[in-house]
Design an enzyme around this catalytic site. Structure first.
Site, short mmCIF file in Angstrom:
data_model
loop_
_atom_site.label_atom_id
_atom_site.label_comp_id
_atom_site.label_asym_id
_atom_site.label_seq_id
_atom_site.Cartn_x
_atom_site.Cartn_y
_atom_site.Cartn_z
N ASP A 1 -39.83 -4.63 -0.96
CA ASP A 1 -39.64 -6.02 -0.73
C ASP A 1 -40.99 -7.08 -0.88
O ASP A 1 -41.06 -8.18 -0.87
CB ASP A 1 -38.89 -6.54 0.36
CG ASP A 1 -39.41 -6.15 1.83
OD1 ASP A 1 -40.14 -5.05 1.78
OD2 ASP A 1 -39.32 -7.01 2.72
N HIS A 2 -41.90 -6.27 -0.85
CA HIS A 2 -43.44 -7.12 -1.00
C HIS A 2 -44.02 -6.79 -2.53
O HIS A 2 -45.10 -7.54 -2.67
CB HIS A 2 -44.32 -6.47 0.06
CG HIS A 2 -43.86 -6.84 1.48
ND1 HIS A 2 -44.48 -8.01 2.33
CD2 HIS A 2 -42.47 -6.46 2.15
CE1 HIS A 2 -43.67 -8.02 3.27
NE2 HIS A 2 -42.79 -7.29 3.51
N HIS B 1 -44.37 -1.85 0.65
CA HIS B 1 -42.86 -1.69 0.76
C HIS B 1 -42.23 -2.71 -0.45
O HIS B 1 -42.88 -3.84 -0.81
CB HIS B 1 -42.58 -2.26 1.97
CG HIS B 1 -42.65 -1.38 3.29
ND1 HIS B 1 -42.48 -1.74 4.50
CD2 HIS B 1 -42.84 0.00 3.22
CE1 HIS B 1 -42.88 -0.80 5.19
NE2 HIS B 1 -42.78 0.46 4.73
N HIS C 1 -47.49 -1.00 10.79
CA HIS C 1 -46.24 -1.18 10.03
C HIS C 1 -46.35 -0.03 9.11
O HIS C 1 -45.51 0.67 8.68
CB HIS C 1 -46.08 -2.70 9.62
CG HIS C 1 -44.92 -2.80 8.79
ND1 HIS C 1 -43.54 -2.91 9.38
CD2 HIS C 1 -44.74 -3.14 7.40
CE1 HIS C 1 -42.68 -2.99 8.24
NE2 HIS C 1 -43.40 -3.11 7.21
N ASP D 1 -46.33 -8.08 7.05
CA ASP D 1 -45.28 -7.44 8.14
C ASP D 1 -45.79 -6.98 9.41
O ASP D 1 -45.52 -6.11 9.97
CB ASP D 1 -44.34 -6.33 7.45
CG ASP D 1 -43.42 -7.00 6.54
OD1 ASP D 1 -43.27 -8.28 6.61
OD2 ASP D 1 -42.74 -6.27 5.96
N HIS E 1 -49.10 -4.74 1.55
CA HIS E 1 -48.59 -3.54 1.88
C HIS E 1 -47.62 -3.06 0.81
O HIS E 1 -47.24 -3.85 -0.06
CB HIS E 1 -47.83 -3.01 3.24
CG HIS E 1 -46.69 -3.97 3.74
ND1 HIS E 1 -46.60 -5.01 3.58
CD2 HIS E 1 -45.65 -3.29 3.89
CE1 HIS E 1 -45.27 -5.33 4.04
NE2 HIS E 1 -44.77 -4.24 4.22
N HIS F 1 -41.44 -12.75 6.87
CA HIS F 1 -39.97 -12.67 7.15
C HIS F 1 -39.47 -13.79 8.15
O HIS F 1 -40.40 -14.32 9.07
CB HIS F 1 -39.35 -11.40 7.77
CG HIS F 1 -39.60 -10.21 6.79
ND1 HIS F 1 -38.51 -9.96 5.81
CD2 HIS F 1 -40.55 -9.29 6.48
CE1 HIS F 1 -38.89 -8.93 5.17
NE2 HIS F 1 -40.25 -8.57 5.47
ZN LIG Z 1 -42.87 -3.83 5.22
#
Ligand SMILES: [Zn+2]
Length: 259
Positions: A60-61, A58, A112, A133, A56, A171
């Site tokens: 941090d990905h 985001h 998410h 996530d 996805h 995570h």
């Molecule tokens: Zn995420």
């Protein structure tokens, strides 16, 4: 069989590095940062990063995708419904791709984010799930874009995968998730046993992942909306009886957001 190694990033992310030792090639899942991957490659001369799998959008990905693609020429896979930097192959539900010689089936799992996908390798000897996530050990992702109903449906699809599927989430949230799971089901010994085990692991700075679908079905409140104890606590908190499974899920998710 491939090896899968966790490269820690930021405070609690794991970049999963899938390694094919025979051909000295590897693939990385959700590289929010390029540095840990480039460092691993520098420490393993002869190895090539051939593929980047994104679940996805985001930061941090995807934060390291462009740099890694530029440095290694890796192919970038990502969800068709989201904007992913450097994406070469846009993926939709039901598609299959080959990465490191293994077939991966794409599951669209909104909740998410709206376009979130997971990658499932159906090898009966050892099924593997890369789920970003969406599903966490004893928890699930926050509903940033989707509805509780969408997330409940997505998690139900993941829960229907084989019990021995190894689940690689992105995570290290297991300990806080289990503390919440204990609040939801204080009488569930599988949860209290797992809390004790993960408390020991984290005290030793050890990773709590991957998890397995069977263990999640026993200990993850977000996969247990049909259980009497979970239904009861959701009814008490929401003040209404006869909740649907989706409504039980929504009540538990709402509680976790404030826990
Ligand atoms: Zn995420």
């Amino acid at each position: 069989m491939i090896q899968i190694e966790a490269l820690p990033a930021f405070t609690d992310n794991y970049l999963w590095l899938l390694q094919d030792g025979r051909q000295q090639r590897c693939a990385v899942v959700d590289p929010g940062d390029a540095a840990p991957v480039l460092q691993w490659l520098a420490e393993h001369p002869g190895w090539r990063l051939t593929d980047i799998l994104v679940t996805h959008h985001h930061p941090d990905h995807v934060g390291g995708v462009t740099e890694l693609k530029k440095a290694c020429g890796a192919r970038v896979f990502g969800p068709a419904l989201e904007t992913i930097p450097g994406r070469d192959v846009a993926l939709e539900d039901g598609q299959s791709i080959e990465v490191l010689g293994l077939e991966w089936r794409i599951l669209h799992v909104p909740g998410h984010t709206l376009g979130h996908i997971a990658y499932f390798h159906a090898d009966p000897r050892q099924p593997l799930l890369l789920c970003g996530d969406t599903l966490f050990a004893a928890g699930c992702g926050r509903l940033f874009e989707g509805t509780a109903q969408q997330m409940h449906h997505s998690l139900s699809r993941l829960a229907a995968l084989p019990d021995d599927t190894l689940v690689y989430c992105t995570h290290e949230y297991t300990l806080s998730n289990l503390r919440f799971a204990c609040a939801v089901e204080p009488e569930n010994p599988a949860i209290s046993n797992r809390l004790a085990e993960v408390t020991r692991l984290r005290a030793a700075s050890a990773i709590s992942l991957p998890t397995r679908i069977a263990l999640e079905k026993q200990t993850n409140p977000f996969l247990r909306s049909a259980e009497a104890a979970v239904r009861q606590v959701a009814a008490t908190r929401s003040g209404s009886e006869n909740l649907s499974e989706e409504a039980v899920f929504a009540a538990i998710r709402g509680w976790k957001d404030q826990f």
